[in-house]
Enzyme design. Structure first.
Site, PDB file in Angstrom:
ATOM      1  CG  ASP A 123      42.239  41.785  38.438  1.00  0.00           C
ATOM      2  OD1 ASP A 123      41.589  42.841  38.315  1.00  0.00           O
ATOM      3  OD2 ASP A 123      43.476  41.745  38.490  1.00  0.00           O
ATOM      4  CE  LYS A 142      36.509  43.707  42.019  1.00  0.00           C
ATOM      5  NZ  LYS A 142      37.638  42.781  41.768  1.00  0.00           N
ATOM      6  N   GLY A 181      39.905  47.740  37.409  1.00  0.00           N
ATOM      7  CA  GLY A 181      39.606  47.521  35.992  1.00  0.00           C
ATOM      8  C   GLY A 181      38.552  46.436  35.936  1.00  0.00           C
ATOM      9  CG  HIS A 182      35.432  46.506  38.007  1.00  0.00           C
ATOM     10  ND1 HIS A 182      34.571  46.934  38.979  1.00  0.00           N
ATOM     11  CD2 HIS A 182      36.602  46.221  38.639  1.00  0.00           C
ATOM     12  CE1 HIS A 182      35.200  46.913  40.155  1.00  0.00           C
ATOM     13  NE2 HIS A 182      36.429  46.503  39.966  1.00  0.00           N
ATOM     14  CD  GLN A 213      40.882  48.395  44.375  1.00  0.00           C
ATOM     15  OE1 GLN A 213      40.213  48.998  45.195  1.00  0.00           O
ATOM     16  NE2 GLN A 213      40.970  48.800  43.121  1.00  0.00           N
TER      17      GLN A 213
HETATM   18  P1  GDP Z   1      37.223  42.485  38.035  1.00  0.00           P
HETATM   19  O1  GDP Z   1      38.296  43.478  38.271  1.00  0.00           O
HETATM   20  O2  GDP Z   1      36.910  41.690  39.254  1.00  0.00           O
HETATM   21  O3  GDP Z   1      35.990  43.068  37.407  1.00  0.00           O
HETATM   22  O4  GDP Z   1      37.818  41.434  36.991  1.00  0.00           O
HETATM   23  P2  GDP Z   1      38.635  41.809  35.633  1.00  0.00           P
HETATM   24  O5  GDP Z   1      37.696  42.356  34.653  1.00  0.00           O
HETATM   25  O6  GDP Z   1      39.848  42.592  35.975  1.00  0.00           O
HETATM   26  O7  GDP Z   1      39.166  40.367  35.230  1.00  0.00           O
HETATM   27  C1  GDP Z   1      38.305  39.303  34.992  1.00  0.00           C
HETATM   28  C2  GDP Z   1      38.567  38.788  33.572  1.00  0.00           C
HETATM   29  O8  GDP Z   1      37.984  37.512  33.421  1.00  0.00           O
HETATM   30  C3  GDP Z   1      37.944  39.647  32.495  1.00  0.00           C
HETATM   31  O9  GDP Z   1      38.738  39.585  31.352  1.00  0.00           O
HETATM   32  C4  GDP Z   1      36.594  38.964  32.241  1.00  0.00           C
HETATM   33  O10 GDP Z   1      36.104  39.199  30.935  1.00  0.00           O
HETATM   34  C5  GDP Z   1      36.971  37.529  32.423  1.00  0.00           C
HETATM   35  N1  GDP Z   1      35.916  36.649  32.947  1.00  0.00           N
HETATM   36  C6  GDP Z   1      34.981  36.907  33.892  1.00  0.00           C
HETATM   37  N2  GDP Z   1      34.281  35.808  34.175  1.00  0.00           N
HETATM   38  C7  GDP Z   1      34.777  34.818  33.405  1.00  0.00           C
HETATM   39  C8  GDP Z   1      34.487  33.426  33.257  1.00  0.00           C
HETATM   40  O11 GDP Z   1      33.620  32.866  33.932  1.00  0.00           O
HETATM   41  N3  GDP Z   1      35.236  32.731  32.358  1.00  0.00           N
HETATM   42  C9  GDP Z   1      36.215  33.304  31.603  1.00  0.00           C
HETATM   43  N4  GDP Z   1      36.888  32.540  30.757  1.00  0.00           N
HETATM   44  N5  GDP Z   1      36.517  34.610  31.710  1.00  0.00           N
HETATM   45  C10 GDP Z   1      35.809  35.348  32.619  1.00  0.00           C
HETATM   46  P1  IMO Z   2      40.017  45.350  40.495  1.00  0.00           P
HETATM   47  O1  IMO Z   2      38.915  46.222  41.042  1.00  0.00           O
HETATM   48  C1  IMO Z   2      43.938  43.569  41.104  1.00  0.00           C
HETATM   49  C2  IMO Z   2      46.852  45.861  43.427  1.00  0.00           C
HETATM   50  C3  IMO Z   2      48.062  46.399  42.697  1.00  0.00           C
HETATM   51  C4  IMO Z   2      49.081  46.400  43.820  1.00  0.00           C
HETATM   52  C5  IMO Z   2      48.223  46.803  45.038  1.00  0.00           C
HETATM   53  C6  IMO Z   2      48.269  48.290  45.361  1.00  0.00           C
HETATM   54  O2  IMO Z   2      40.137  45.390  39.020  1.00  0.00           O
HETATM   55  O3  IMO Z   2      39.924  43.974  41.068  1.00  0.00           O
HETATM   56  P2  IMO Z   2      47.278  50.486  44.225  1.00  0.00           P
HETATM   57  O4  IMO Z   2      47.337  50.969  42.820  1.00  0.00           O
HETATM   58  O5  IMO Z   2      45.906  50.270  44.753  1.00  0.00           O
HETATM   59  O6  IMO Z   2      48.134  51.309  45.148  1.00  0.00           O
HETATM   60  O7  IMO Z   2      47.996  49.033  44.184  1.00  0.00           O
HETATM   61  O8  IMO Z   2      46.893  46.431  44.720  1.00  0.00           O
HETATM   62  N1  IMO Z   2      45.549  46.264  42.825  1.00  0.00           N
HETATM   63  C7  IMO Z   2      44.763  45.424  42.138  1.00  0.00           C
HETATM   64  N2  IMO Z   2      44.945  44.140  41.778  1.00  0.00           N
HETATM   65  N3  IMO Z   2      42.777  44.188  40.799  1.00  0.00           N
HETATM   66  C8  IMO Z   2      42.553  45.466  41.184  1.00  0.00           C
HETATM   67  O9  IMO Z   2      41.358  46.067  41.038  1.00  0.00           O
HETATM   68  C9  IMO Z   2      43.584  46.158  41.852  1.00  0.00           C
HETATM   69  N4  IMO Z   2      43.732  47.415  42.330  1.00  0.00           N
HETATM   70  C10 IMO Z   2      44.929  47.456  42.934  1.00  0.00           C
HETATM   71  O10 IMO Z   2      48.446  45.554  41.645  1.00  0.00           O
HETATM   72  O11 IMO Z   2      49.542  45.096  44.055  1.00  0.00           O
HETATM   73 MG    MG Z   3      40.137  44.038  37.482  1.00  0.00          MG
END
Ligand code: GDP
Ligand code: IMO
Ligand code: MG
Length: 420
Positions: free
Chosen positions: A12, A15, A39-40, A221
């Site tokens: 998270d 990415k 979840g991107h 991840q």
């Molecule tokens: P990912 O899994 O690495 O793609 O990240 P996620 O989408 O799960 O979580 C990142 C969250 O931070 C999302 O809600 C994005 O919209 C938000 N986000 C990304 N970059 C920034 C930033 O620079 N500032 C803020 N405030 N939010 C951001």
């Molecule tokens: P993105 O790509 C954050 C965590 C789960 C759990 C562990 C194992 O959005 O960054 P799994 O379902 O893979 O067996 O879970 O890894 N986990 C993540 N945490 N971002 C993710 O993906 C994750 N995918 C799995 O919360 O601790």
């Molecule tokens: Mg994510």
């Protein structure tokens, strides 16, 4: 030529946003591991979209996206995602290619994930319950169904055989659930999957490389969730690190050039497992509130804490990071003081290397304190205009890691990215 973008923490890191930003410079965007546990988040026409399995380059015309062999693919989730993306006028059949060697998640993989987590009780991993662990177990156990198998007339039999194995295992867990609806959805989704181009991913991508096309490999991840190098056993079941690009797409290492690592300006973790810099106090809650730190896949509150340079340094080493992107810098805009973890302490010992396990003894973070910049940064476009105190914070991290932060993300929108 292949560049890589991946997460350096526990996932998270942002990415989705960063891949969406850079995708304009590439011809192919490819996922090499993970599955619907990811979840991107990105924004399209001001609307928030969360992609789980589709690469984050899907909204660019003239680019192709590949789901590589290293991915475990859930057809049900994929169909739903494709419908969401198609609503923006994207014709997926032209843009989304799937490796015939990607493994398939079937409904009983999710049952096994639930059963295994329930059996672990307090020791549970905190899995996303998407069937990831059981699906990768079937891959290494040489039982799995792969995307190419759906084209065979024997698919239903192979499915029944795998399901029977799973049901026998579920009995040992004393676990029962009703998957009738899931199975209907699964076979419908398999029908949909057949309408997408199913290719030999490795020939596909190597041909693109031969033609001089530019490939962007998108990690899922984060490095600290890597099956080999993460905080085992609280990890996911794939290689999330650069090495996973080669085995997850079928490309040779010498094609890889830039390896861009993403870190938040602080740190989060969702699910169980050690987190030395976690803040279970007002500051942690403040980071969660301002950063909207709730899981993009499961909606769970993310645990929040200060940035951890011991873990980041380790992640840079394992991945061979050439450039860093620091996201969510704006979330730190309203803090009087900030802290950075530079080592772990165990009794009188100061430790700068990742220990074998972090969860069996109580490592305390050694923290350096910085003044907060206390000013609003989301509308800033140039590095020079950033507050000096933010620059001090960034320069400290650069010096410690020996790799530089090249970009600062100061908001969730695509263009909120400052090049240094
Ligand atoms: P990912 O899994 O690495 O793609 O990240 P996620 O989408 O799960 O979580 C990142 C969250 O931070 C999302 O809600 C994005 O919209 C938000 N986000 C990304 N970059 C920034 C930033 O620079 N500032 C803020 N405030 N939010 C951001
Ligand atoms: P993105 O790509 C954050 C965590 C789960 C759990 C562990 C194992 O959005 O960054 P799994 O379902 O893979 O067996 O879970 O890894 N986990 C993540 N945490 N971002 C993710 O993906 C994750 N995918 C799995 O919360 O601790
Ligand atoms: Mg994510």
């Amino acid at each position: 030529m292949v560049d890589v973008i991946l997460g350096l923490q526990w996932g998270d890191e942002g990415k989705g946003k960063i891949v969406d930003y850079f995708a304009k410079n590439y011809d192919v965007i490819a996922r090499f591991q993970g599955g619907p546990n990811a979840g991107h988040t990105l924004y399209k026409d001001g609307q928030k979209i969360v992609l789980h399995q589709i690469p984050s380059g899907i909204f660019y015309e003239g680019k192709v996206n590949l789901i590589g062999n290293g991915v475990v693919l859930d057809p049900i989730t994929l169909k739903k995602e494709c419908e969401r993306v198609a609503a923006f006028g994207v014709h997926l059949q032209d843009r989304l290619y799937i490796s015939e060697k990607a493994n398939i998640i079937i409904p009983t993989h999710r049952s096994l994930d639930r059963a295994s987590e329930a059996a672990k009780g307090k020791e549970k991993i905190g899995s996303t319950l998407k069937g990831i662990g059981p699906a990768y177990m079937d891959k290494t156990g040489r039982n799995a169904l792969r995307v190419g198998d759906i084209l065979s007339s024997n698919f239903q039999n192979a499915y029944n055989a795998l399901k029977a194995k799973h049901q026998a295992l579920l009995k040992t867990f004393n676990y029962t659930d009703d998957i009738t609806q899931d199975e209907i959805a699964f076979f419908e989704a398999v029908g949909f999957l057949k309408t997408l181009p199913i290719v030999s991913g490795e020939y596909f991508i190597n041909q693109k490389i031969k033609e001089g096309k530019k490939i962007l490999a998108e990690g899922a991840q984060g490095s600290m969730l890597d099956i080999d190098f993460g905080t085992f056993p609280f990890v996911t079941s794939s290689n999330t690190i650069t090495a996973g690009v080669c085995s997850g797409l079928g490309i040779a290492p010498q094609h890889i050039q830039e390896i861009i690592g993403i870190t938040k300006a602080y740190c989060t973790r969702v699910g169980s497992g050690p987190f030395p810099t976690e803040l279970e106090n007002e500051d942690g809650q403040k980071l969660r509130d301002i950063g909207k730190e709730y899981g993009a896949t499961t909606g769970r509150p993310r645990r929040c804490g200060w940035i951890d340079l011991v873990a980041l340094n380790y992640a840079c080493m394992i991945n061979g990071i050439t450039k860093i992107v620091m996201t969510k810098a704006d979330v730190l805009d309203n803090f009087d003081t900030l802290q950075i973890c530079t080592a772990y302490q165990l009794e009188d010992n100061i430790i700068k290397q990742m220990p074998f396990r972090l969860d069996d003894v109580n490592y305390q973070p050694v923290l350096e304190t910085f003044e907060g910049w206390n000013s609003e940064t989301p509308s800033i476009k140039k590095y020079d205009a950033l507050p000096d105190k933010m620059k001090t914070y960034i320069n400290f991290i650069n010096r410690y890691l020996g790799v530089n932060i090249h970009y600062i993300s100061n908001g969730p929108e695509r263009e909120q990215l400052i090049e240094i």
